[in-house]
Write a protein that holds these residues in place. Structure first.
Motif, short mmCIF file in Angstrom:
data_model
loop_
_atom_site.label_atom_id
_atom_site.label_comp_id
_atom_site.label_asym_id
_atom_site.label_seq_id
_atom_site.Cartn_x
_atom_site.Cartn_y
_atom_site.Cartn_z
N ALA A 1 0.84 -1.20 0.00
CA ALA A 1 0.00 0.00 0.00
C ALA A 1 0.88 1.25 0.00
CB ALA A 1 -0.90 0.00 1.21
N VAL A 2 0.50 2.24 -0.80
CA VAL A 2 1.24 3.50 -0.86
C VAL A 2 0.47 4.61 -0.17
CG1 VAL A 2 2.54 2.92 -2.93
CG2 VAL A 2 0.31 4.01 -3.13
N THR A 3 -0.74 4.30 0.28
CA THR A 3 -1.53 5.30 1.00
C THR A 3 -2.00 4.72 2.33
OG1 THR A 3 -3.58 4.60 -0.05
CG2 THR A 3 -2.36 6.37 -1.14
N ARG A 4 -2.51 5.62 3.16
CA ARG A 4 -3.09 5.22 4.44
C ARG A 4 -4.20 6.20 4.77
NH1 ARG A 4 0.46 7.90 9.01
NH2 ARG A 4 1.38 9.56 7.77
N ASP A 5 -4.96 5.90 5.80
CA ASP A 5 -6.05 6.77 6.20
C ASP A 5 -5.56 7.77 7.24
OD1 ASP A 5 -7.82 5.47 4.55
OD2 ASP A 5 -8.55 4.13 6.12
N GLU B 1 -7.82 9.46 2.48
CA GLU B 1 -6.65 8.71 2.04
C GLU B 1 -5.51 9.68 1.78
OE1 GLU B 1 -6.35 6.06 -1.62
OE2 GLU B 1 -7.79 5.01 -0.34
N ILE B 2 -4.37 9.45 2.44
CA ILE B 2 -3.20 10.31 2.29
C ILE B 2 -1.99 9.44 1.97
CG2 ILE B 2 -4.08 12.12 3.81
CD1 ILE B 2 -2.28 10.97 6.03
N PRO B 3 -0.94 10.02 1.36
CA PRO B 3 0.27 9.23 1.10
C PRO B 3 0.88 8.70 2.40
CG PRO B 3 0.32 11.27 -0.14
CD PRO B 3 -0.86 11.35 0.79
N LYS B 4 1.53 7.56 2.31
CA LYS B 4 2.09 6.92 3.49
C LYS B 4 3.15 7.79 4.17
CE LYS B 4 2.59 2.08 4.36
NZ LYS B 4 3.08 0.80 3.94
N ALA B 5 3.94 8.51 3.38
CA ALA B 5 5.03 9.30 3.93
C ALA B 5 4.61 10.71 4.37
CB ALA B 5 6.16 9.41 2.90
N ALA B 6 3.33 11.06 4.26
CA ALA B 6 2.87 12.40 4.60
C ALA B 6 2.98 12.66 6.10
CB ALA B 6 1.42 12.59 4.15
N SER B 7 3.33 13.92 6.45
CA SER B 7 3.39 14.30 7.87
C SER B 7 2.21 15.20 8.24
CB SER B 7 4.71 15.02 8.17
OG SER B 7 4.82 16.17 7.37
N ALA C 1 -4.37 18.07 9.67
CA ALA C 1 -3.95 17.47 10.95
C ALA C 1 -2.54 16.90 10.78
CB ALA C 1 -4.92 16.38 11.38
N GLU C 2 -1.76 17.03 11.85
CA GLU C 2 -0.41 16.43 11.83
C GLU C 2 -0.54 14.95 12.05
OE1 GLU C 2 2.84 18.21 13.92
OE2 GLU C 2 1.89 20.18 13.82
N VAL C 3 0.18 14.18 11.24
CA VAL C 3 0.18 12.72 11.36
C VAL C 3 1.61 12.24 11.40
CG1 VAL C 3 -2.05 12.34 10.25
CG2 VAL C 3 -0.02 12.47 8.85
N VAL C 4 1.82 11.15 12.05
CA VAL C 4 3.16 10.57 12.15
C VAL C 4 3.46 9.84 10.84
CG1 VAL C 4 4.62 8.98 13.44
CG2 VAL C 4 2.84 10.28 14.62
N PRO C 5 4.57 10.18 10.15
CA PRO C 5 4.90 9.50 8.90
C PRO C 5 5.11 7.99 9.15
CG PRO C 5 6.26 11.45 9.16
CD PRO C 5 5.52 11.24 10.45
N ALA C 6 4.63 7.20 8.23
CA ALA C 6 4.75 5.75 8.38
C ALA C 6 6.07 5.25 7.86
CB ALA C 6 3.62 5.05 7.65
#
Length: 132
Positions: free
Chosen positions: A103-107, A114-120, A127-132
């Protein structure tokens, strides 16, 4: 005339033409497999599987239903060969290949977009998210 030429040169038409030719060639392989391998195998265990001589006579008309029975049995054997030797292995391979795709995206945990996996940061709700 230019539109017709464009239509003929589309990839879909060419792909379909190639599929028809390959299908016709594959048909002879399957027909040979059924006629030369499966039918003798069945006749070895159950007698000669030829029903073409079966008929019903009504008045002066002869209804050769035995040929129809042969055609139905042949169709069922060909369908079974296609299913077990082509469709089932192909779907198994396709499912395994799909499982290997990472998977290249996540929720987003906030808005579930749906946002990219590496998005912060989420592009939708910021919202700030922890990069995967």
């Amino acid at each position: 005339m230019n539109g017709f030429k464009k239509f003929l040169m589309q990839g879909n038409v060419l792909d379909l033409a190639v599929a028809v030719v390959i299908g016709a060639a594959f048909n002879s392989i399957v027909q040979s497999f059924v006629a030369d391998l499966l039918t003798p195998l069945i006749s070895a265990f159950g007698g000669l599987p030829d029903f073409s001589s079966l008929r019903v006579t009504v008045g002066a008309s002869h209804f050769m239903y035995g040929k129809f029975v042969n055609a139905v049995i042949s169709f069922l054997m060909i369908a079974a060969v296609i299913y077990f030797l082509v469709v089932k292995p192909y779907t198994h391979f396709k499912e395994r290949a799909a499982a290997r795709v990472e998977a290249v995206t996540r929720d987003c945990p906030e808005c579930l977009s749906e946002i990219p996996k590496a998005a912060s940061r989420c592009a939708f709700c910021s919202a700030e998210v922890v990069p995967a």
